[in-house]
Design an enzyme around this catalytic site. Structure first.
Site, PDB file in Angstrom:
ATOM      1  N   ARG A  72      27.415   4.101  -7.116  1.00  0.00           N
ATOM      2  CA  ARG A  72      26.026   4.591  -7.084  1.00  0.00           C
ATOM      3  C   ARG A  72      25.394   4.109  -5.779  1.00  0.00           C
ATOM      4  O   ARG A  72      25.233   2.908  -5.572  1.00  0.00           O
ATOM      5  CB  ARG A  72      25.249   4.058  -8.289  1.00  0.00           C
ATOM      6  CG  ARG A  72      23.789   4.432  -8.248  1.00  0.00           C
ATOM      7  CD  ARG A  72      23.013   4.049  -9.510  1.00  0.00           C
ATOM      8  NE  ARG A  72      21.627   4.426  -9.288  1.00  0.00           N
ATOM      9  CZ  ARG A  72      20.603   3.568  -9.244  1.00  0.00           C
ATOM     10  NH1 ARG A  72      20.784   2.295  -9.492  1.00  0.00           N
ATOM     11  NH2 ARG A  72      19.399   3.996  -8.978  1.00  0.00           N
ATOM     12  N   HIS A 116      15.396   5.795  -3.340  1.00  0.00           N
ATOM     13  CA  HIS A 116      15.402   4.361  -3.662  1.00  0.00           C
ATOM     14  C   HIS A 116      14.503   3.685  -2.623  1.00  0.00           C
ATOM     15  O   HIS A 116      14.944   2.841  -1.854  1.00  0.00           O
ATOM     16  CB  HIS A 116      16.833   3.813  -3.659  1.00  0.00           C
ATOM     17  CG  HIS A 116      17.004   2.511  -4.397  1.00  0.00           C
ATOM     18  ND1 HIS A 116      17.967   2.317  -5.369  1.00  0.00           N
ATOM     19  CD2 HIS A 116      16.356   1.336  -4.297  1.00  0.00           C
ATOM     20  CE1 HIS A 116      17.895   1.087  -5.825  1.00  0.00           C
ATOM     21  NE2 HIS A 116      16.923   0.459  -5.183  1.00  0.00           N
ATOM     22  N   GLU A 161      13.618   3.501 -10.261  1.00  0.00           N
ATOM     23  CA  GLU A 161      12.564   2.573 -10.673  1.00  0.00           C
ATOM     24  C   GLU A 161      11.184   2.969 -10.135  1.00  0.00           C
ATOM     25  O   GLU A 161      10.581   2.251  -9.327  1.00  0.00           O
ATOM     26  CB  GLU A 161      12.913   1.138 -10.240  1.00  0.00           C
ATOM     27  CG  GLU A 161      14.212   0.635 -10.830  1.00  0.00           C
ATOM     28  CD  GLU A 161      14.565  -0.791 -10.403  1.00  0.00           C
ATOM     29  OE1 GLU A 161      13.768  -1.445  -9.717  1.00  0.00           O
ATOM     30  OE2 GLU A 161      15.657  -1.257 -10.773  1.00  0.00           O
ATOM     31  N   ASN A 286      18.046   0.453 -15.586  1.00  0.00           N
ATOM     32  CA  ASN A 286      18.289  -0.735 -14.773  1.00  0.00           C
ATOM     33  C   ASN A 286      17.726  -1.907 -15.559  1.00  0.00           C
ATOM     34  O   ASN A 286      16.502  -2.016 -15.725  1.00  0.00           O
ATOM     35  CB  ASN A 286      17.566  -0.634 -13.427  1.00  0.00           C
ATOM     36  CG  ASN A 286      18.093   0.508 -12.569  1.00  0.00           C
ATOM     37  OD1 ASN A 286      19.044   1.188 -12.928  1.00  0.00           O
ATOM     38  ND2 ASN A 286      17.466   0.715 -11.432  1.00  0.00           N
ATOM     39  N   TYR A 288      17.490  -6.064 -16.289  1.00  0.00           N
ATOM     40  CA  TYR A 288      17.702  -7.439 -15.833  1.00  0.00           C
ATOM     41  C   TYR A 288      17.225  -8.467 -16.849  1.00  0.00           C
ATOM     42  O   TYR A 288      17.910  -9.460 -17.087  1.00  0.00           O
ATOM     43  CB  TYR A 288      17.005  -7.662 -14.482  1.00  0.00           C
ATOM     44  CG  TYR A 288      17.661  -6.866 -13.385  1.00  0.00           C
ATOM     45  CD1 TYR A 288      18.723  -7.393 -12.659  1.00  0.00           C
ATOM     46  CD2 TYR A 288      17.270  -5.549 -13.107  1.00  0.00           C
ATOM     47  CE1 TYR A 288      19.371  -6.645 -11.680  1.00  0.00           C
ATOM     48  CE2 TYR A 288      17.910  -4.797 -12.129  1.00  0.00           C
ATOM     49  CZ  TYR A 288      18.952  -5.356 -11.423  1.00  0.00           C
ATOM     50  OH  TYR A 288      19.602  -4.616 -10.462  1.00  0.00           O
ATOM     51  N   GLU A 355      21.962  -0.236 -13.357  1.00  0.00           N
ATOM     52  CA  GLU A 355      21.934  -1.519 -12.630  1.00  0.00           C
ATOM     53  C   GLU A 355      21.908  -2.644 -13.647  1.00  0.00           C
ATOM     54  O   GLU A 355      21.181  -2.570 -14.643  1.00  0.00           O
ATOM     55  CB  GLU A 355      20.687  -1.672 -11.759  1.00  0.00           C
ATOM     56  CG  GLU A 355      20.672  -0.873 -10.497  1.00  0.00           C
ATOM     57  CD  GLU A 355      19.432  -1.149  -9.638  1.00  0.00           C
ATOM     58  OE1 GLU A 355      18.854  -2.257  -9.731  1.00  0.00           O
ATOM     59  OE2 GLU A 355      19.058  -0.231  -8.896  1.00  0.00           O
TER      60      GLU A 355
END
Ligand code: IFM
Length: 449
Positions: A72, A116, A161, A286, A288, A355
């Site tokens: 990606r 991005h 995002e 994504n 985290y 991600e």
């Protein structure tokens, strides 16, 4: 794990490419921001980064040697359309064609993200994402990129995002373009989503798949008090529902618009919602960390530079979980929680983890190894969550580690390393870390296919 699962690694153009003036690339908001004194923790910029523009061939071979089957990457708008609008720059398209072909030659499937965060600077000068016209310029650029590359790239993401683009870029100013516009950051949300919808409408074609990469997160109230639960509602609204609801249900969350005083501005945009809610082939997540929040403990001075307009005095609470170097709490079950939340909204929709990863301060041993056990544990725990979900029949189609290699971590510069491959920025030498070696071993045990 079933065969057919996508195992990838992710990067983004400004974070890895360097070569900011090569082949007619124009300046982006990140060039401007990173060169503005005081904006980046270590005073660095992405001028050189990982020299991926020159070294993509060896990087993709390295990715394939790790046993990964997908890459990606993102396409830099200012390489394709240097001033933000107008004709395609053939040299820019050629770079991404060579990159995609290198993927295919190595048995790696390319997944391209169209935005991005590198908005061409001339478009920011004309108002950036607060200007509705930027959404149309994005569509025009995306059509050029797609027309030029759709024979070699079959998996497309419009935005990465958009929460960060809107609330870090136009809310608290931590990211480029560094503006602090209070609740007007929500206008950026709408124009980003409009750009997504216009683009999908213009580029969708048979045989390819189209999605968007979001950064939703589980939001918890620190206690069960009505005030803490209301704080969690507000932050969940800004972080999650402000994106998922228009994309999946064609409406904005009324409570968020009310909290932020934006109800009437959004009422005038209603006609855009069917476009924004056009069917997706997948959502990229994504992930985290989760966030735990508590209620305001007093009045705030307004306006303040914030990622949470209308809820500026909501505070994040430390629940005692271990943290990565970013200060982000580690909770792998949060990945399951957020995937399940999205699955409940759209039960048939394929999901990808686009991600997931962790920053830690790596050190190189005397014999040149990087024994990043903390990162390895983080990745292992999150992959286990994905594997359990797949075993349960959940429509999770792939996992992309962030990141293939250490790179330019935005306002942290090079002071935060997320790679499963270490980059020595002085020599550009790449060394696979223990986390990368573990992943390779893990993938070698997967069924073929
Ligand atoms: O480096 C970023 C990436 O560009 C977007 N998602 C989060 C990563 C870590 O902060």
């Amino acid at each position: 794990m079933t065969s057919g699962f996508t195992w990838g690694a992710a990067t983004a153009s400004y974070q890895v490419e360097g070569a900011v003036s090569a082949d007619g690339r124009g300046p982006s908001i990140w060039d401007t921001f990173a060169h503005t004194p005081g904006k980046i923790a270590d005073g660095t910029n992405g001028d050189v980064a990982d020299e991926h523009h020159q070294r993509f061939g060896e990087d993709i071979r390295m990715l394939a040697e790790l046993g990964l089957n997908a890459y990606r990457f993102s396409i830099a708008w200012p390489r394709i359309v240097p001033s933000g609008s107008g004709a395609a720059n053939a040299a820019g398209l050629d770079f991404y064609r060579r990159l995609a072909e290198a993927c295919l030659e190595n048995g790696v499937t390319p997944y391209a993200t169209l935005y991005h965060w590198d908005l061409p600077q001339p478009l920011e000068d004309a108002g950036g994402w607060l200007n509705r016209d930027t959404a149309e310029r994005f569509r025009d650029y995306a059509v050029l990129a797609h027309d030029g590359l759709s024979d070699v790239v079959k998996h497309w993401m419009t935005l990465n995002e958009p929460w960060c683009s809107a609330f870090l870029g136009y809310g608290n100013g931590e990211h480029a373009p560094g503006r602090t516009e209070g609740a007007d950051a929500l206008k950026a949300v709408h124009h980003l989503l409009l750009g997504h919808g216009l683009t999908l409408d213009a580029i969708r074609s048979e045989g390819s798949s189209y999605g968007i990469a979001l950064n939703p997160a589980p939001i918890h109230a620190a206690t069960d008090s009505p005030a803490d639960r209301d704080a969690a509602r507000r932050i969940d609204g800004l972080r999650n529902r402000m994106f998922l609801e228009p994309l999946l249900s064609g409406r904005y969350p009324a409570d968020v618009l009310e909290d932020t005083g934006m109800t009437s501005w959004f009422a005038a945009q209603e006609a855009d919602l069917p476009l924004i809610a056009a069917p997706l082939d997948f959502i990229g997540v994504n992930y985290y960390c989760p966030t735990t929040v508590a209620a305001p403990d007093g009045p705030i001075s307004s306006p303040v530079a914030s990622t949470q307009p209308g809820s500026e005095n909501v505070v994040a609470v430390d629940t005692g979980l271990p943290r990565t170097q970013m200060g982000w709490p580690i909770q792998a079950t949060g990945l399951r929680d957020i995937l399940v939340t999205i699955n409940k909204l759209a039960p048939e929709l394929p999901l990808y983890v686009t991600e997931n990863g962790a920053a830690y301060p790596d050190s190189v041993t005397a014999d040149g190894a990087i024994e990043d056990d903390d990162r390895l544990d983080y990745i292992k725990q999150h992959i286990a969550v994905c594997e359990d979900l797949v075993a349960e029949g959940f429509p999770l189609k792939g996992y992309f580690v962030w990141s293939l290699m250490d790179n330019y971590e935005w306002s942290w510069g090079y002071s935060r390393r997320f790679g499963i491959v270490y980059v020595d920025y002085a020599t550009q030498a790449r060394t696979v870390k223990k986390s990368g070696r573990w992943l390779k071993d893990h993938l070698s045990r997967q069924p073929a296919g």
